[in-house]
Design an enzyme around this catalytic site. Sequence first.
Site, PDB file in Angstrom:
ATOM      1  N   LYS A  53       9.489 -16.250   3.723  1.00 50.41           N
ATOM      2  CA  LYS A  53       9.712 -15.385   2.441  1.00 50.41           C
ATOM      3  C   LYS A  53      10.579 -14.495   2.714  1.00 50.41           C
ATOM      4  CE  LYS A  53       5.209 -16.326   0.483  1.00 50.41           C
ATOM      5  NZ  LYS A  53       3.850 -16.034   0.266  1.00 50.41           N
ATOM      6  N   GLN A  97      -0.076 -10.901   1.117  1.00 49.93           N
ATOM      7  CA  GLN A  97      -0.285 -12.328   1.546  1.00 49.93           C
ATOM      8  C   GLN A  97      -1.695 -12.571   1.639  1.00 49.93           C
ATOM      9  OE1 GLN A  97       2.000 -14.816   2.125  1.00 49.93           O
ATOM     10  NE2 GLN A  97       0.479 -16.157   2.219  1.00 49.93           N
ATOM     11  N   ASP A 120       4.106 -12.100  -7.630  1.00 44.90           N
ATOM     12  CA  ASP A 120       3.491 -13.164  -7.347  1.00 44.90           C
ATOM     13  C   ASP A 120       2.478 -13.575  -8.644  1.00 44.90           C
ATOM     14  OD1 ASP A 120       3.211 -14.501  -4.951  1.00 44.90           O
ATOM     15  OD2 ASP A 120       1.850 -12.973  -3.992  1.00 44.90           O
TER      16      ASP A 120
END
Length: 282
Positions: A53, A97, A120
């Site tokens: 990422k 995460q 997200d």
Amino acid sequence: MTAQLIDGNALSRQLRADVAARVTALKAKGITPGLAVILVGDDPASQVYVRNKVKACEDTGMHSVLERYGADMSEAHLLARIEALNNDPGIHGILVQMPLPKHLDPHKVIEAVSTAKDVDGYSVQSAGELMTGLPGFRSCTPYGCMKMLESIRYDLKGKNAVVIGRSNTVGKPMAMMLLQQNATVTICHSGTKDLKAMTLQADVIVAAVGKRNVLTADMVKPGAVVLDVGMNRDDEGRLCGDVDFERVKEVAGYITPVPGGVGPMTITMLMVNTLESAERTK
Ligand code: NAP
């Protein structure tokens, strides 16, 4: 029949080139899109995802911050870091995460991220926006799957879609996105009695389970579109999906490979969400 491959790497390259051009335009106005990634603990898979990422941010000209913490990080410390990033004008997207170490409550952590930076798309508000058709951040993996369908100009109207898996991050938002495009959607899960009977009706199948060979060739209608979200390891330790790729590709019309399918698209859509978050601050 041999299915046509939907190449997530190639599609990602196209979409990331567009992101990079928009980043350049935004920078000319004095705004550099910024993504903050928080990693708690030392889960090896998470370390790889996080690295990819951050690299994708660099490749598209975005600013990125990677904050790594030990598995013993307290919830109060994590929430304080998120609050600081919520208030940082140079950060347009915040990603924590998953999975988190057991002592940290993922719901509390997700809800701590400002809705304006929830790139997200995991928060209750983002889920509600998707559910009600309002604009908002879309969960990156199903969003990437929709882009893959768009890339083959697939018209979902009136088609039967089966989503295998009902997680909040993949299965449920996937089903909602397919529904919004007028597919008739069935969601299957571990309690589904006859999975094969469901998938054989499907024009589109999305497998998001996390188990090898959940979808075999005898479960697929000839010509169906098969999107494989799963990430597993085979006996030799190689990355593989939920779909018995070698055999299913002889039946399906289109299929995504693992690796090189949905995985890169997930990161690409994270870049898109972060860019769009920054564009909103213009
Ligand atoms: P998850 O939260 O574990 O959900 C898995 C789902 O599969 C659950 O809803 C479960 O049903 C269902 N399931 C389990 N066994 C089943 C069976 N035999 N038949 C039908 N359904 C079954 O996983 P997730 O986070 O959604 O992720 C799914 C997979 O996608 C994993 O391999 C993950 O690593 C991968 N993934 C890939 C990407 C990417 O970028 N490529 C992104 C995210 C996730 P119940 O709800 O009844 O337990």
